[in-house]
Design an enzyme around this catalytic site. Structure first.
Site, PDB file in Angstrom:
ATOM      1  N   ASP A 125       1.204  -1.369  -0.128  1.00  0.00           N
ATOM      2  CA  ASP A 125       0.093   0.016   0.034  1.00  0.00           C
ATOM      3  C   ASP A 125       0.773   1.064  -0.180  1.00  0.00           C
ATOM      4  OD1 ASP A 125      -2.309   1.173  -0.180  1.00  0.00           O
ATOM      5  OD2 ASP A 125      -2.545   1.500   1.967  1.00  0.00           O
ATOM      6  N   GLN A 152      -4.425  -1.065  -7.577  1.00  0.00           N
ATOM      7  CA  GLN A 152      -5.270  -0.167  -6.420  1.00  0.00           C
ATOM      8  C   GLN A 152      -5.871   0.757  -7.149  1.00  0.00           C
ATOM      9  OE1 GLN A 152      -3.656   2.579  -4.247  1.00  0.00           O
ATOM     10  NE2 GLN A 152      -3.598   0.916  -2.232  1.00  0.00           N
ATOM     11  N   SER A 180      -7.177   4.811  -0.558  1.00  0.00           N
ATOM     12  CA  SER A 180      -7.589   3.513  -1.262  1.00  0.00           C
ATOM     13  C   SER A 180      -8.581   3.600  -1.007  1.00  0.00           C
ATOM     14  CB  SER A 180      -6.058   2.999  -0.410  1.00  0.00           C
ATOM     15  OG  SER A 180      -5.591   3.266  -0.230  1.00  0.00           O
TER      16      SER A 180
END
Length: 294
Positions: free
Chosen positions: A209, A283, A233
């Site tokens: 991440d 993502q 996110s």
């Protein structure tokens, strides 16, 4: 910009990723030690994955996970993880995990596990980039350029982290030059991380991440500390292809094929230093322009 002793940060990551069994299929992840504000999304993903792993036999390593962020987490509070054991087949097992904080879900995660078996194999080639020993860490670059950087970013760099990152090129706010939406970064845990392969996979999920969402704003030279930007996110996926160690250097090769509508889509490939592709990521995140406060 000083860092804590390496062994402290390695233990910190161990403690963060290990989850406590509350009862059958319920687990608790600790609050972020010395944490404040919103939880780091990678931490919630890593803990949710470890909760799912605890319900699966050791003969089936995780091969993929898909997560949706629903609410921001509170870094000062623990998280409860409820695992649904959807299926245990001969080759695959699937799990669903809900992360709950203050009585409300903050993340849904689905994970799939697969017995190890042989198969036809090919892979993408690793980018031709300098080795990590030839590069500076984010902290070293920040020390060298501190007179040119926003104080909010310098404060972020001063927070000790268990992962050392060495970018191949400069990104905002280190530079304000627009770039192609492509970046490469070496990373590893700051010390020996033991031999539990599941913990290494959870640590990779945690680290995946970092930096990925920022790839989609490289053409605009924007950074997460900019007061006119809001980042978050929205969903996150990881595919695990092969074995690796998080205490050895890994290259995170990232690109963003699209952004628009206040969202950015990003992809990543993670290689060992000898060129093996061991994981892939994807993502989508919020990249919203806002009016700076007062």
């Amino acid at each position: 910009m000083t860092d804590q002793p390496r062994i402290d940060m390695v233990k910190w990551l161990h403690d963060v990723l290990e989850v406590e069994t509350v009862e059958d299929n319920f687990f608790r992840g600790i609050a972020t030690p010395q944490g404040r504000g919103r939880s780091f999304g990678g931490q919630v993903i890593g803990q949710a994955l470890m909760a799912a792993i605890r319900t699966v036999g050791t003969d089936r390593p995780v091969h993929s996970l898909h997560a949706y962020f629903m609410r921001p987490g509170d870094a000062t509070k623990p998280v409860l993880y409820q695992v649904d054991c959807d299926r245990d087949g001969r080759s695959f097992a699937t799990r669903r995990v809900v992360a709950i904080q203050s009585g409300k879900p903050i993340l849904n995660l689905a994970a799939s596990f697969h017995v190890i078996e042989p198969g036809l194999a090919h892979q993408a080639q690793m980018p031709d980039v300098p080795m990590p020993e030839e590069l500076e860490s984010d902290e070293q670059i920040g020390e060298r350029m501190q007179d040119q950087l926003p104080e909010a970013f310098l404060e972020w760099l001063r927070v000790p982290r268990p992962i050392e990152m060495r970018p191949v090129g400069l990104r905002a706010p280190f530079t304000r030059d627009p770039q192609e939406p492509v970046q490469n970064m070496w990373f590893k845990v700051r010390g020996p991380f033991g031999d539990d392969s599941n913990l290494h996979r959870a640590a990779l999920a945690y680290t995946s991440d970092y930096g990925l969402l920022g790839t989609s704003v490289l053409p605009f030279a924007k950074a997460f500390v900019d007061p006119d930007m809001q980042f978050a996110s929205l969903d996150h996926a990881v595919w695990f292809h092969d074995d690796f160690r998080m205490d050895e250097w890994l290259l995170y090769a990232m690109d963003s094929p699209w952004s628009g509508g206040a969202r950015g889509f990003n992809r990543g490939q993670i290689f060992t230093r000898d060129g093996r592709l061991v994981a892939s990521t994807a993502q989508e995140g919020l990249i919203r322009q806002v009016t700076p406060r007062g």
